[in-house]
Design an enzyme around this catalytic site. Structure first.
Site, mmCIF file in Angstrom:
data_model
loop_
_atom_site.group_PDB
_atom_site.id
_atom_site.type_symbol
_atom_site.label_atom_id
_atom_site.label_comp_id
_atom_site.label_asym_id
_atom_site.label_seq_id
_atom_site.Cartn_x
_atom_site.Cartn_y
_atom_site.Cartn_z
ATOM 1 N N LYS A 91 0.835 -1.204 0.000
ATOM 2 C CA LYS A 91 0.000 0.000 0.000
ATOM 3 C C LYS A 91 0.874 1.260 0.000
ATOM 4 C CE LYS A 91 -3.794 1.785 2.924
ATOM 5 N NZ LYS A 91 -4.595 1.435 4.122
ATOM 6 N N SER A 166 -9.245 1.796 3.779
ATOM 7 C CA SER A 166 -8.402 2.552 2.884
ATOM 8 C C SER A 166 -7.497 1.664 2.030
ATOM 9 C CB SER A 166 -7.559 3.538 3.684
ATOM 10 O OG SER A 166 -6.662 2.897 4.564
ATOM 11 N N SER A 190 -9.584 -0.385 7.907
ATOM 12 C CA SER A 190 -9.069 -0.267 6.542
ATOM 13 C C SER A 190 -8.525 -1.539 5.927
ATOM 14 C CB SER A 190 -7.995 0.826 6.489
ATOM 15 O OG SER A 190 -8.551 2.078 6.787
#
Length: 478
Positions: A91, A166, A190
């Site tokens: 990420k 997220s 997330s």
């Protein structure tokens, strides 16, 4: 009629095909590599082709490292590790040496990182071949991977719908079959939210279970946990077993190598509605209650349980998010470099920052109350081994419903009503796991959450193995 439904879903979008990756999970691929039945170069090339096939539509990739991956794949396999030679993604809020870190935000001018972050070293120690970094919403503040002035990350099950957030970019590409496993982190849901939206396994571990990121070390209350998004329980279990070999927190009981269901029958507390006062949508409620019936049929004792926290917890948690947005807005240049431009902040970040400024005086009390969350949470586990709940209060919304372009007062109300189950685990530091045990009328996955006491990921993983065997979840390619 589902009030959160958008247009009729388009055809599912995936990259599964007859190539070196096949439909194998990361554990199976690692085994094929060890036996010499695949080469790391073959897997890398196949994964790159898959990403190139689906990413133009899904928009899950922030940047690629394809050429470096091709050059280093065979060496990664020789270097060893639990998943040596298996392609993966990180990420884009984690520093990897030589790569820029954009944090999903136009306000940040990415700079190449001088070195790997602490967590990146733990992640890459498992032997992954890194193919790039995945998208997240601005600074990870939202529950959908959407932007004020750029294309959204789309859900491969229905491209007109949210992939969650997220860690939405990682979830979209794992669910689509581009890679078998990818990194995610979780500061309010997330990992679990995109897992629920995209039909994946997502474990948010106990606070301190993995090496902390630099961001989490700087917070007055560490709500951020690192982890992975996978398509199988064993991939998640094997990742955490290997991570423990790299670095084990002596303050926590070890997880160990979990390889299947446990024998112990559990006391399961069932919580269907949240502390917000807004009822869980009927489709989600039905899936969670059905999971309870499934557990009872497997011999576990399931009974309705009270919500462990008071309503004020939501207000406190939102204010804490406001505090983080305020810090980004006010000290962005110190945090992200001189190229930081606060004029480019999205509406959610600016709105959260303004919200915090209005209530700044509450900060000491909020920090005190959030730090005590673990005590109220722990009391629930005097009666139960596991708590079963929704991951989200309603089914996956269409793109635009949670867009940062929505008026802040409307948007924050929608987020509070949607993300009402996951934050308790972040504040308390407890582990929680999302499993894809149902689907909506629109054909999108619905996740179910299992929470445990701090340090008890082993129980969650054993239960997940049992449920995966009892009711294998739907596959996007079928």
């Amino acid at each position: 009629m589902n009030q959160y439904a958008g247009p009729a879903p388009e055809a599912r979008l995936h990259a599964f095909r007859d190539d070196a990756l096949g439909d194998h999970d990361a554990t199976a691929l690692a085994d094929l590599l060890r036996r010499g039945e695949r080469s790391a170069a073959q897997l890398t090339d196949a994964a790159i082709e898959r990403i190139q096939a689906v990413n133009p539509a899904l928009n899950g990739l922030a940047l690629d490292t394809f050429e470096t991956a091709r050059r280093s794949a065979d060496q990664r396999l020789r270097d060893g590790g639990e998943f040596a030679g298996v392609p993966s993604l990180i990420k884009d809020n984690i520093d990897v040496a030589g790569l820029p870190t954009g944090h999903g935000a136009r306000a940040v001018r990415p700079r190449n990182a001088a070195k790997d972050s602490h967590f990146a070293r733990q992640y890459l120690d498992q032997g992954f071949v890194l193919l790039g970094k995945t998208r997240l919403p601005d600074f990870g503040f939202s529950a959908t991977t959407e932007y004020a002035g750029a294309p959204a990350t789309r859900n491969p099950w229905a491209p007109g719908y949210s992939s969650g957030a997220s860690s939405g970019g990682s979830a979209a590409l794992v669910a689509a079959g581009a890679v078998p496993i990818a990194h995610g982190n979780d500061g309010g849901g997330s990992i679990r939210i995109p897992a629920a939206c995209c039909g994946l396994v997502g474990l948010k571990p106990t606070r301190g279970r993995l090496v902390k990121s630099e961001a989490s070390r700087s917070l007055p209350i560490d709500i951020i946990a690192e982890g992975v998004l996978t398509r199988s329980v064993r991939d998640t279990a094997n990742f955490f077993a290997a991570a423990e070999q790299y670095c084990r927190n002596p303050k926590l009981p070890p997880i160990g190598r979990v390889e299947g269901p446990g024998r112990r029958r559990l006391r399961v507390g069932l919580v269907v509605d949240s502390i917000t006062g807004s009822p869980t949508c009927p489709q989600t409620r039905a899936v969670v209650e059905d999971a309870g019936h499934l557990l009872a049929g497997l011999g576990h004792r399931v009974e309705e349980a009270p919500v462990p926290l008071e309503r004020r917890f939501i207000d406190d948690f939102v204010l804490y998010y406001g505090f983080m947005a305020f810090m980004v807005s006010t000290f962005g240049r110190a945090l992200f470099g001189p190229g930081f431009d606060p004029r480019q902040l999205d509406g959610l970040t600016r709105g959260l920052s303004r919200y915090y400024r209005r209530k700044l005086w509450k900060t000491p009390a909020v920090l005190y109350q959030l730090k005590r969350t673990w005590q109220a949470y722990a009391r629930s586990f005097q009666q139960y081994d596991v708590v079963l709940s929704p991951v989200l209060a309603h089914t996956t919304p269409p793109l635009g419903y949670l867009s940062p372009n929505v008026d802040f007062e409307v948007l924050i109300d929608r987020l509070i009503k949607y993300v009402s189950f996951t934050p308790a685990n972040n504040a308390s530091g407890s582990p929680a796991l999302s499993l894809p045990l149902g689907e909506s009328r629109e054909g999108l996955p619905i996740g179910v959450q299992f929470s445990a006491l701090q340090g008890d990921e082993k129980t969650l993983l054993e239960l997940a193995f049992e449920l995966e065997q009892a009711r294998p979840w739907r596959r996007i390619q079928n």
